[in-house]
Write a protein that holds these residues in place. Structure first.
Motif, PDB file in Angstrom:
ATOM      1  N   TYR A 323      41.027 -24.399  -2.111  1.00 56.55           N
ATOM      2  CA  TYR A 323      41.889 -24.829  -3.206  1.00 56.55           C
ATOM      3  C   TYR A 323      42.138 -23.659  -4.157  1.00 56.55           C
ATOM      4  CZ  TYR A 323      40.410 -29.455  -1.596  1.00 56.55           C
ATOM      5  OH  TYR A 323      40.148 -30.571  -0.838  1.00 56.55           O
ATOM      6  N   VAL A 324      43.395 -23.553  -4.633  1.00 56.89           N
ATOM      7  CA  VAL A 324      43.764 -22.513  -5.591  1.00 56.89           C
ATOM      8  C   VAL A 324      44.559 -23.160  -6.716  1.00 56.89           C
ATOM      9  CG1 VAL A 324      44.959 -20.325  -5.956  1.00 56.89           C
ATOM     10  CG2 VAL A 324      43.851 -20.778  -3.762  1.00 56.89           C
ATOM     11  N   SER A 325      44.228 -22.780  -7.954  1.00 56.41           N
ATOM     12  CA  SER A 325      44.957 -23.270  -9.129  1.00 56.41           C
ATOM     13  C   SER A 325      45.538 -22.082  -9.879  1.00 56.41           C
ATOM     14  CB  SER A 325      44.017 -24.069 -10.040  1.00 56.41           C
ATOM     15  OG  SER A 325      44.715 -24.541 -11.183  1.00 56.41           O
ATOM     16  N   ILE A 326      46.865 -22.074 -10.016  1.00 55.40           N
ATOM     17  CA  ILE A 326      47.577 -21.023 -10.746  1.00 55.40           C
ATOM     18  C   ILE A 326      48.253 -21.680 -11.950  1.00 55.40           C
ATOM     19  CG2 ILE A 326      49.406 -19.290 -10.641  1.00 55.40           C
ATOM     20  CD1 ILE A 326      46.991 -18.602  -8.957  1.00 55.40           C
ATOM     21  N   PRO A 327      48.184 -21.063 -13.130  1.00 54.65           N
ATOM     22  CA  PRO A 327      48.815 -21.686 -14.313  1.00 54.65           C
ATOM     23  C   PRO A 327      50.278 -22.006 -14.056  1.00 54.65           C
ATOM     24  CG  PRO A 327      47.503 -19.777 -14.958  1.00 54.65           C
ATOM     25  CD  PRO A 327      47.541 -19.784 -13.455  1.00 54.65           C
ATOM     26  N   SER A 328      50.692 -23.147 -14.580  1.00 55.49           N
ATOM     27  CA  SER A 328      52.084 -23.557 -14.376  1.00 55.49           C
ATOM     28  C   SER A 328      53.049 -22.731 -15.219  1.00 55.49           C
ATOM     29  CB  SER A 328      52.238 -25.045 -14.720  1.00 55.49           C
ATOM     30  OG  SER A 328      51.809 -25.286 -16.058  1.00 55.49           O
ATOM     31  N   GLN A 329      52.553 -22.153 -16.349  1.00 59.91           N
ATOM     32  CA  GLN A 329      53.414 -21.324 -17.173  1.00 59.91           C
ATOM     33  C   GLN A 329      53.857 -20.095 -16.389  1.00 59.91           C
ATOM     34  OE1 GLN A 329      51.696 -20.164 -20.908  1.00 59.91           O
ATOM     35  NE2 GLN A 329      53.168 -18.524 -21.236  1.00 59.91           N
ATOM     36  N   SER A 330      55.149 -19.814 -16.376  1.00 58.14           N
ATOM     37  CA  SER A 330      55.660 -18.707 -15.578  1.00 58.14           C
ATOM     38  C   SER A 330      56.405 -17.675 -16.412  1.00 58.14           C
ATOM     39  CB  SER A 330      56.604 -19.237 -14.490  1.00 58.14           C
ATOM     40  OG  SER A 330      57.687 -19.946 -15.084  1.00 58.14           O
ATOM     41  N   ARG A 331      56.332 -17.797 -17.760  1.00 60.94           N
ATOM     42  CA  ARG A 331      57.095 -16.871 -18.601  1.00 60.94           C
ATOM     43  C   ARG A 331      56.316 -16.541 -19.864  1.00 60.94           C
ATOM     44  NH1 ARG A 331      61.070 -16.912 -22.756  1.00 60.94           N
ATOM     45  NH2 ARG A 331      62.697 -15.334 -22.431  1.00 60.94           N
ATOM     46  N   VAL A 407      49.493 -14.656 -29.911  1.00 59.15           N
ATOM     47  CA  VAL A 407      48.871 -13.382 -30.253  1.00 59.15           C
ATOM     48  C   VAL A 407      49.848 -12.595 -31.114  1.00 59.15           C
ATOM     49  CG1 VAL A 407      47.992 -11.189 -29.366  1.00 59.15           C
ATOM     50  CG2 VAL A 407      47.446 -13.323 -28.183  1.00 59.15           C
ATOM     51  N   LEU A 408      49.358 -12.065 -32.238  1.00 61.60           N
ATOM     52  CA  LEU A 408      50.153 -11.237 -33.139  1.00 61.60           C
ATOM     53  C   LEU A 408      49.608  -9.822 -33.107  1.00 61.60           C
ATOM     54  CD1 LEU A 408      52.160 -10.692 -35.486  1.00 61.60           C
ATOM     55  CD2 LEU A 408      50.375 -11.525 -37.055  1.00 61.60           C
ATOM     56  N   VAL A 409      50.489  -8.835 -32.803  1.00 56.20           N
ATOM     57  CA  VAL A 409      50.117  -7.419 -32.821  1.00 56.20           C
ATOM     58  C   VAL A 409      50.861  -6.760 -33.978  1.00 56.20           C
ATOM     59  CG1 VAL A 409      50.038  -5.251 -31.558  1.00 56.20           C
ATOM     60  CG2 VAL A 409      49.798  -7.412 -30.332  1.00 56.20           C
ATOM     61  N   VAL A 410      50.099  -6.107 -34.857  1.00 56.97           N
ATOM     62  CA  VAL A 410      50.687  -5.436 -36.014  1.00 56.97           C
ATOM     63  C   VAL A 410      50.446  -3.937 -35.881  1.00 56.97           C
ATOM     64  CG1 VAL A 410      50.691  -5.231 -38.520  1.00 56.97           C
ATOM     65  CG2 VAL A 410      50.273  -7.469 -37.456  1.00 56.97           C
ATOM     66  N   PHE A 411      51.543  -3.159 -35.800  1.00 53.38           N
ATOM     67  CA  PHE A 411      51.441  -1.701 -35.742  1.00 53.38           C
ATOM     68  C   PHE A 411      51.143  -1.141 -37.131  1.00 53.38           C
ATOM     69  CE2 PHE A 411      53.277  -1.975 -31.592  1.00 53.38           C
ATOM     70  CZ  PHE A 411      53.005  -0.760 -30.961  1.00 53.38           C
ATOM     71  N   ALA A 412      50.404  -0.037 -37.157  1.00 52.28           N
ATOM     72  CA  ALA A 412      50.142   0.652 -38.418  1.00 52.28           C
ATOM     73  C   ALA A 412      51.420   1.320 -38.924  1.00 52.28           C
ATOM     74  CB  ALA A 412      49.050   1.695 -38.218  1.00 52.28           C
ATOM     75  N   GLN A 413      51.603   1.338 -40.250  1.00 50.10           N
ATOM     76  CA  GLN A 413      52.676   2.066 -40.913  1.00 50.10           C
ATOM     77  C   GLN A 413      52.239   2.297 -42.352  1.00 50.10           C
ATOM     78  OE1 GLN A 413      55.739  -1.173 -40.429  1.00 50.10           O
ATOM     79  NE2 GLN A 413      56.052  -0.801 -42.642  1.00 50.10           N
ATOM     80  N   ILE A 521      46.485  -1.190 -21.387  1.00 47.60           N
ATOM     81  CA  ILE A 521      46.164  -1.839 -22.664  1.00 47.60           C
ATOM     82  C   ILE A 521      47.196  -2.896 -23.020  1.00 47.60           C
ATOM     83  CG2 ILE A 521      45.992  -1.438 -25.152  1.00 47.60           C
ATOM     84  CD1 ILE A 521      44.718   1.296 -24.458  1.00 47.60           C
ATOM     85  N   TRP A 522      48.475  -2.548 -22.899  1.00 45.35           N
ATOM     86  CA  TRP A 522      49.505  -3.532 -23.261  1.00 45.35           C
ATOM     87  C   TRP A 522      49.611  -4.664 -22.238  1.00 45.35           C
ATOM     88  CZ3 TRP A 522      51.562  -4.533 -27.725  1.00 45.35           C
ATOM     89  CH2 TRP A 522      51.465  -3.562 -28.718  1.00 45.35           C
ATOM     90  N   GLY A 523      49.295  -4.370 -20.994  1.00 43.98           N
ATOM     91  CA  GLY A 523      49.242  -5.458 -20.017  1.00 43.98           C
ATOM     92  C   GLY A 523      48.152  -6.459 -20.359  1.00 43.98           C
ATOM     93  N   ARG A 524      47.014  -5.961 -20.817  1.00 43.59           N
ATOM     94  CA  ARG A 524      45.915  -6.859 -21.187  1.00 43.59           C
ATOM     95  C   ARG A 524      46.214  -7.610 -22.478  1.00 43.59           C
ATOM     96  NH1 ARG A 524      40.859  -2.776 -19.598  1.00 43.59           N
ATOM     97  NH2 ARG A 524      41.094  -3.040 -17.332  1.00 43.59           N
ATOM     98  N   ILE A 525      46.912  -6.948 -23.412  1.00 43.32           N
ATOM     99  CA  ILE A 525      47.314  -7.663 -24.625  1.00 43.32           C
ATOM    100  C   ILE A 525      48.230  -8.827 -24.270  1.00 43.32           C
ATOM    101  CG2 ILE A 525      48.703  -7.466 -26.725  1.00 43.32           C
ATOM    102  CD1 ILE A 525      47.581  -4.646 -27.081  1.00 43.32           C
ATOM    103  N   ALA A 526      49.168  -8.596 -23.363  1.00 39.82           N
ATOM    104  CA  ALA A 526      50.055  -9.679 -22.927  1.00 39.82           C
ATOM    105  C   ALA A 526      49.276 -10.779 -22.217  1.00 39.82           C
ATOM    106  CB  ALA A 526      51.147  -9.123 -22.013  1.00 39.82           C
ATOM    107  N   ASP A 527      48.256 -10.380 -21.467  1.00 37.64           N
ATOM    108  CA  ASP A 527      47.449 -11.380 -20.755  1.00 37.64           C
ATOM    109  C   ASP A 527      46.692 -12.296 -21.710  1.00 37.64           C
ATOM    110  OD1 ASP A 527      48.266 -10.491 -18.302  1.00 37.64           O
ATOM    111  OD2 ASP A 527      46.497  -9.245 -17.928  1.00 37.64           O
ATOM    112  N   PHE A 528      46.441 -11.824 -22.940  1.00 32.07           N
ATOM    113  CA  PHE A 528      45.765 -12.679 -23.913  1.00 32.07           C
ATOM    114  C   PHE A 528      46.548 -13.958 -24.176  1.00 32.07           C
ATOM    115  CE2 PHE A 528      43.362  -9.009 -26.222  1.00 32.07           C
ATOM    116  CZ  PHE A 528      42.442  -8.993 -25.181  1.00 32.07           C
ATOM    117  N   THR A 529      47.857 -13.917 -23.939  1.00 32.52           N
ATOM    118  CA  THR A 529      48.700 -15.081 -24.222  1.00 32.52           C
ATOM    119  C   THR A 529      48.719 -16.073 -23.065  1.00 32.52           C
ATOM    120  OG1 THR A 529      50.740 -14.122 -23.296  1.00 32.52           O
ATOM    121  CG2 THR A 529      50.178 -13.566 -25.574  1.00 32.52           C
ATOM    122  N   LEU A 530      48.149 -15.670 -21.925  1.00 32.05           N
ATOM    123  CA  LEU A 530      48.204 -16.504 -20.735  1.00 32.05           C
ATOM    124  C   LEU A 530      46.832 -17.048 -20.379  1.00 32.05           C
ATOM    125  CD1 LEU A 530      50.425 -14.234 -18.462  1.00 32.05           C
ATOM    126  CD2 LEU A 530      51.171 -16.272 -19.717  1.00 32.05           C
TER     127      LEU A 530
END
Length: 656
Positions: A323-331, A407-413, A521-530
């Protein structure tokens, strides 16, 4: 030195009846005073009373009457003699040889309920259940020898009577969990002592967690504690072809399976995916142990739940379904909030565009303050904003989104801290600190998920960094060394169900972080939302908790949380669907090839020899072991009982 060693010595005549035969000499020390006291006591004087002479007149019965009267007078001596003999002989520790089992006060029964015991349509576990019930004593402890072994209880009580233990054993069923006998024996060691017995009952088809030598070492430990150890094994047989490993390849959306033949002859097989027959480039496996007995098969995989069934059926069905379960969210919906007109050409946008795979697409929207689209996204990136255009309503909306899981990412300025982020930021300004200068190494904490596997990711110009410190409750993923100690450049803080990340490295055209590390790093940040697909695919034996302590729908019916995933199949909570398998899904193949010496539950006819410090530990019907049982306590109790009887006798006779 022992007197008369041929009689009273350790190898003397009495050594076959007494554990301390030399103590028999003490019997004489007790008897001599008693006999002397009896011999020297004064005899009563007969006085003739004429008025009673006629009563005692000899009528031909005086000799018989005198005999009984003499015996009656000597009964007290015999009672005393017997009491002293029993107490004195108890010092020599008399014994009888009895079965060692008869001395057992507590039985610890280790029951193998691992996946291999499901073989042969449950007949194997039926035999294990019968052997376990035949190993019970008056007090019992039952331990299940699967991964993360379990002590069974009745109403919270782990020490069970024979009737309670039988009832629990009758209700047991085999699981789909890997066996872990060494850990079960470690658990058994907590309950054993000199008058206890450990009985190990199973089929001894070992898993990758078990090793015969390690099991033998654990048995030695049990024996060192004075416990009797016996192994009862059931016969094993059966034919099997099974799915023994699986890997998820998200880049091309495939499920890669390993199918193995454990039979002595070639075997044909087929695979059905969600009820439809899969086309296989090869469907014949070579005999066990030969090249070609293990094949890799790749199947297309989509979002949601997938069930793969191996055909035809055989004697071990626990490895025939996967059995395999993949999240239904695709975007992943991303909103970039920026007043920089060139933001679409920045490095971060290219990195975010690349985070999608066959299961997940990426959509990027843009907001230019004060005009910001509806906040209905998974990931928000705030970069190069004009603080005067950030409205309070936008900040409030972002906080609500994060609390709900975004997830909120805030750049330094430079003007970052002029915006009121309502306490969301994981860093605080170091007021009055001088700007840094020169280039400095970025130090990463590679023990944390965001930086795992990364080390030397690059350098940064100190002049572009804000002087900040970590806020309370923050996690620092990367930092730079300063005279005031390390200062965070990438940090995060949980907020509700989501997180806020501070990214302190300006997104400049020239690379401060090497491109590969930047993309990771940015791929993992995006993964935080999934939802991580691997978090939905678990090993049998895992414990499942439903949100709020709710119900869990299992292959055996709906159960209250928490639930042990004892069988392969789907486990549904109100929040997600989990897939449990005997061999859990991974992102890389494990060592399942028998050519590499691995042991798997699927090899249902491969019974291991379990040895201890005396070779084969035992089996069903093993020869009975005789041991001496000390009778000293029994003799002491008998002697004290006779002394008590003596008091009653004296009272009855009228002397007391």
């Amino acid at each position: 030195m022992v007197l008369f060693p041929q009689i009273f010595g350790p190898a003397g005549i009495f050594s076959g009846f007494f554990l301390a035969p030399d103590k028999l000499l003490y019997v004489l020390a007790f008897l001599v005073p008693l006999i002397l006291l009896y011999l020297i006591r004064p005899k009563p004087t007969n006085v003739a009373v004429p008025s009673l002479m006629f009563i005692l007149k000899d009528m031909g019965r005086s000799n018989v009457h005198r005999l009984f009267r003499t015996l009656f007078k000597d009964i007290l001596f015999l009672i005393q003699l017997l009491a002293i003999l029993l107490l004195a002989v108890s010092l020599a520790k008399p014994f009888i040889n009895v079965s060692q089992d008869s001395l057992v006060e507590q039985s610890v029964v280790v029951i193998d309920d691992s996946a291999s015991t499901r073989a042969q349509d449950g007949a194997r576990f039926d035999a294990i259940r019968d052997l376990a019930k035949g190993s019970l004593a008056s007090g019992n402890v039952l331990i299940l020898a699967h991964e993360s072994p379990q002590v069974l209880d009745s109403g919270g009580e782990q020490r069970l009577s024979a009737s309670e233990a039988k009832g629990i054993i009758d209700d047991l069923d085999p699981s789909d969990i890997q066996g872990d006998l060494p850990s079960a024996l470690d658990l058994a060691a907590q309950f054993v002592g000199p008058q206890s017995k450990v009985t190990i009952v199973g089929d001894f088809v070992l898993s990758g967690l078990e090793n015969p030598d390690l099991i033998g070492a654990k048995i030695k430990v049990l024996r060192s504690k004075g416990a009797l150890v016996e192994v009862k094994s059931v016969p094993v047989a059966g034919k099997n072809v099974g799915i023994v490993d699986a890997r998820l390849n998200a880049n091309n959306a495939t499920l890669e399976l390993k199918v193995q033949n454990f039979n002595d002859r070639p075997a044909e097989f087929g695979l059905d995916e969600n009820g439809e027959s899969a086309k296989l480039p090869q469907n014949v496996l070579a005999p066990k142990g030969q090249p070609g007995s293990l094949l890799s098969v790749s199947l297309p995989l989509g979002n949601g739940v997938t069930r793969v069934t191996l055909t035809p059926p055989d004697d071990f069905m626990a490895d025939n379904d996967y059995y395999v379960s993949i999240p239904s969210q695709s975007r992943i919906a991303i909103l970039v909030i920026s007043n920089d007109g060139a933001v679409r050409q920045s490095r971060v946008i290219a990195a975010l565009d690349a985070v999608g795979d066959k299961f997940t697409s990426v959509g990027i929207d843009y907001g230019v303050p004060p005009k910001v689209p509806d906040l209905q996204h998974n990931l928000y990136v705030v970069k190069d904003i004009d603080p005067q255009f950030i409205l309070p309503g936008v900040v409030n909306g972002l906080k609500e989104q994060v609390e709900q899981g975004s997830v909120l990412v805030v750049f330094a300025q430079p003007s970052l801290f002029t915006v009121d982020f309502l306490g969301m930021l994981p860093v605080e300004p170091k007021t009055g600190a001088d700007p840094l200068s020169g280039r400095t190494d970025i130090i990463v904490n590679d023990s944390l998920s965001l930086m795992h596997g990364l080390s030397d990711i690059g350098q940064v110009d100190g002049g572009q960094l804000l002087r900040v410190r970590a806020a309370n409750g923050s996690i620092v993923y990367a930092s730079v060394a300063t005279n005031d100690g390390p200062e965070p450049v990438i940090a995060a803080k949980r907020l509700g169900k989501g997180a806020v990340i501070y990214y302190g490295i300006r997104d400049r055209p020239q690379a401060d972080i090497d491109p590969q590390s930047y993309a990771v790093i940015w791929g993992r940040i995006a993964d935080f939302t999934l939802v991580d697909p691997m978090s939905l695919n678990i090993a049998t034996g895992s414990v499942i908790n439903a949100p709020g302590g709710g119900k869990v729908k299992t292959p055996a019916g709906t159960r209250a949380s928490p639930v042990l995933a004892a069988r392969s199949g789907l486990y549904q909570t109100s929040a997600q669907t989990l897939a449990a398998n005997l061999y859990p899904l991974s992102t890389s193949f494990g060592v399942s090839d028998t050519e590499q010496g691995a042991r798997v539950e699927s090899d249902i006819a491969a019974q291991a020899n379990v040895t201890g410090d005396e070779g084969q530990v035992g089996a069903a019907g093993a020869q009975e072991v005789k041991v001496p049982k000390d009778l000293s306590l029994d003799l002491i109790v008998a002697g004290l009982a006779i002394m008590l009887f003596e008091l009653f006798f004296i009272k009855f006779r009228g002397d007391l």
